[in-house]
Design a protein around this motif. Sequence first.
Motif, mmCIF file in Angstrom:
data_model
loop_
_atom_site.group_PDB
_atom_site.id
_atom_site.type_symbol
_atom_site.label_atom_id
_atom_site.label_comp_id
_atom_site.label_asym_id
_atom_site.label_seq_id
_atom_site.Cartn_x
_atom_site.Cartn_y
_atom_site.Cartn_z
ATOM 1 N N PRO A 147 0.791 -1.234 0.000
ATOM 2 C CA PRO A 147 0.000 0.000 0.000
ATOM 3 C C PRO A 147 0.825 1.286 0.000
ATOM 4 C CG PRO A 147 0.129 -0.864 2.215
ATOM 5 C CD PRO A 147 0.875 -1.850 1.337
ATOM 6 N N GLN A 148 2.153 1.175 0.062
ATOM 7 C CA GLN A 148 2.976 2.377 0.261
ATOM 8 C C GLN A 148 2.787 3.427 -0.846
ATOM 9 O OE1 GLN A 148 3.833 -0.685 0.973
ATOM 10 N NE2 GLN A 148 4.785 -0.712 2.999
ATOM 11 N N ASN A 149 2.843 3.000 -2.116
ATOM 12 C CA ASN A 149 2.701 3.971 -3.209
ATOM 13 C C ASN A 149 1.322 4.609 -3.219
ATOM 14 O OD1 ASN A 149 5.281 3.371 -4.019
ATOM 15 N ND2 ASN A 149 4.672 2.007 -5.674
ATOM 16 N N PHE A 150 0.324 3.843 -2.862
ATOM 17 C CA PHE A 150 -1.046 4.355 -2.768
ATOM 18 C C PHE A 150 -1.132 5.458 -1.715
ATOM 19 C CE2 PHE A 150 -5.623 3.842 -3.193
ATOM 20 C CZ PHE A 150 -6.122 4.180 -1.946
ATOM 21 N N LEU A 151 -0.571 5.213 -0.539
ATOM 22 C CA LEU A 151 -0.639 6.176 0.557
ATOM 23 C C LEU A 151 0.216 7.412 0.291
ATOM 24 C CD1 LEU A 151 -0.512 3.660 3.538
ATOM 25 C CD2 LEU A 151 -2.521 4.854 2.649
ATOM 26 N N LEU A 152 1.391 7.218 -0.295
ATOM 27 C CA LEU A 152 2.256 8.360 -0.602
ATOM 28 C C LEU A 152 1.593 9.295 -1.592
ATOM 29 C CD1 LEU A 152 5.709 6.569 -0.855
ATOM 30 C CD2 LEU A 152 5.047 8.243 0.879
ATOM 31 N N ALA A 153 0.895 8.751 -2.587
ATOM 32 C CA ALA A 153 0.212 9.587 -3.564
ATOM 33 C C ALA A 153 -0.874 10.420 -2.897
ATOM 34 C CB ALA A 153 -0.374 8.721 -4.675
ATOM 35 N N ILE A 154 -1.648 9.801 -2.000
ATOM 36 C CA ILE A 154 -2.688 10.558 -1.297
ATOM 37 C C ILE A 154 -2.057 11.629 -0.415
ATOM 38 C CG2 ILE A 154 -4.583 10.407 0.361
ATOM 39 C CD1 ILE A 154 -5.087 7.565 -0.624
ATOM 40 N N TYR A 155 -0.969 11.290 0.261
ATOM 41 C CA TYR A 155 -0.275 12.279 1.093
ATOM 42 C C TYR A 155 0.163 13.481 0.252
ATOM 43 C CZ TYR A 155 2.692 14.125 4.803
ATOM 44 O OH TYR A 155 3.247 14.930 5.763
ATOM 45 N N ASP A 156 0.623 13.221 -0.968
ATOM 46 C CA ASP A 156 1.099 14.286 -1.851
ATOM 47 C C ASP A 156 -0.029 15.008 -2.573
ATOM 48 O OD1 ASP A 156 4.045 12.426 -2.904
ATOM 49 O OD2 ASP A 156 3.733 13.754 -1.190
ATOM 50 N N GLY A 157 -1.272 14.543 -2.385
ATOM 51 C CA GLY A 157 -2.398 15.206 -3.010
ATOM 52 C C GLY A 157 -2.559 14.888 -4.479
ATOM 53 N N VAL A 158 -2.040 13.748 -4.929
ATOM 54 C CA VAL A 158 -2.170 13.367 -6.332
ATOM 55 C C VAL A 158 -2.970 12.068 -6.431
ATOM 56 C CG1 VAL A 158 -0.034 14.504 -6.976
ATOM 57 C CG2 VAL A 158 0.025 12.104 -6.349
ATOM 58 N N THR A 159 -3.442 11.774 -7.632
ATOM 59 C CA THR A 159 -4.263 10.597 -7.833
ATOM 60 C C THR A 159 -3.466 9.325 -7.541
ATOM 61 O OG1 THR A 159 -5.464 11.756 -9.566
ATOM 62 C CG2 THR A 159 -5.725 9.364 -9.466
ATOM 63 N N PRO A 160 -3.919 8.476 -6.621
ATOM 64 C CA PRO A 160 -3.164 7.258 -6.312
ATOM 65 C C PRO A 160 -3.315 6.220 -7.420
ATOM 66 C CG PRO A 160 -5.194 7.310 -5.056
ATOM 67 C CD PRO A 160 -5.102 8.636 -5.753
ATOM 68 N N PRO A 161 -2.355 5.315 -7.537
ATOM 69 C CA PRO A 161 -2.466 4.255 -8.539
ATOM 70 C C PRO A 161 -3.614 3.318 -8.201
ATOM 71 C CG PRO A 161 -0.609 3.860 -7.075
ATOM 72 C CD PRO A 161 -1.111 5.222 -6.755
ATOM 73 N N ALA A 162 -4.163 2.672 -9.226
ATOM 74 C CA ALA A 162 -5.213 1.681 -9.007
ATOM 75 C C ALA A 162 -4.682 0.548 -8.145
ATOM 76 C CB ALA A 162 -5.707 1.136 -10.340
ATOM 77 N N ALA A 163 -5.542 -0.012 -7.305
ATOM 78 C CA ALA A 163 -5.115 -1.087 -6.403
ATOM 79 C C ALA A 163 -4.538 -2.262 -7.182
ATOM 80 C CB ALA A 163 -6.289 -1.535 -5.540
ATOM 81 N N THR A 164 -5.108 -2.558 -8.347
ATOM 82 C CA THR A 164 -4.642 -3.695 -9.133
ATOM 83 C C THR A 164 -3.235 -3.497 -9.698
ATOM 84 O OG1 THR A 164 -5.797 -2.746 -11.042
ATOM 85 C CG2 THR A 164 -6.934 -4.483 -9.803
#
Length: 324
Positions: free
Chosen positions: A286-303
């Motif tokens: 989940p790290q890349n997903f959470l980092l994107a949200i922290y940075d205010g950008v669209t997170p990658p799809a879970a898949t």
Amino acid sequence: MRLATAARALVAGLTGTALVLLGPTGSASAATTTVDNATAGRFTASTNWGTSSWAGQKYGADYRFATPYTGGSDAAWFSASVPAAGAHLVEVWYPADAGYNSATPFIVATTAGNQTVVVDQRSNGGRWVSLGTFTLAAGDRPVVGVSRWTTATGYVVADAVRITSTTAGNPGFSLPLPKSALPRGEYDDPHHDYPAIDLPVGTGTRAYAVRAGTVTIINDSSCGQGVNLTGTDGAVYTYCHFSAWSVANGATVAPGQQLGLTGNTGNSTGPHLHFGIRTGSTRRCPQNFLLAIYDGVTPPAATSLPTTGCYYATLGTAHVPPLG
């Protein structure tokens, strides 16, 4: 689901902004308006603003730029037609460069007056970056401005904006904890023995839904008190070690809605939030997903999230709890 060290389990209450950043679920919908700097009749700026097509991360054919100025705002404005009053997600697009401004003021014309959000235009370029969710009035008028009034060095850039009605049902994303709870670096830490992450916060920290979905309560010896949030994307987002729940089993929740309070229940060596993502039976990092949200950008799809590289031990030798 335990922390790697007792010291990490005791980290909590770090200072920072309490803003929960939201981002879009994906491509624009009928409730979304996108305005480029070249959109006819939708962009206004003084002659102090130049035009360039140099940067590869630009939206469209070109973008506008200006030098900083501390004698006044001299803002460039994007106009939009807002069909109905209500909450709107406001995002901006710009090319990032080390020579651009690290503290560019973006202005959003809300029902409560102009609100300013400062953006570092040296990073996160070439994608939609969230300014936040704001209450906008209905009508056709300037909605988002880019100001020259900054003491930081480097060009301020005005490229494109995107405005999405969240009132119309477009769900966004939220960090699983208040942004003030942890620094960015904690969202990049590896888990100890399988794809997941342990976020070291004290008992009683609010835990939020990272996206819209439906809640299933967990209460077992491994996860302790927790929830599985089945997102609108079909992925399952798991939270463990709550001290208390804030939602009922089967509840439908929105992004940013409180799910519970963190704690130390289940298989845990200290207070923290265990967070995991899975698609079907596949656990995802989940790290890349959470980092994107922290940075205010669209997170990658879970898949698209990786399945390795985010934990210490090998899956072949580690004890992996059953899927929740």
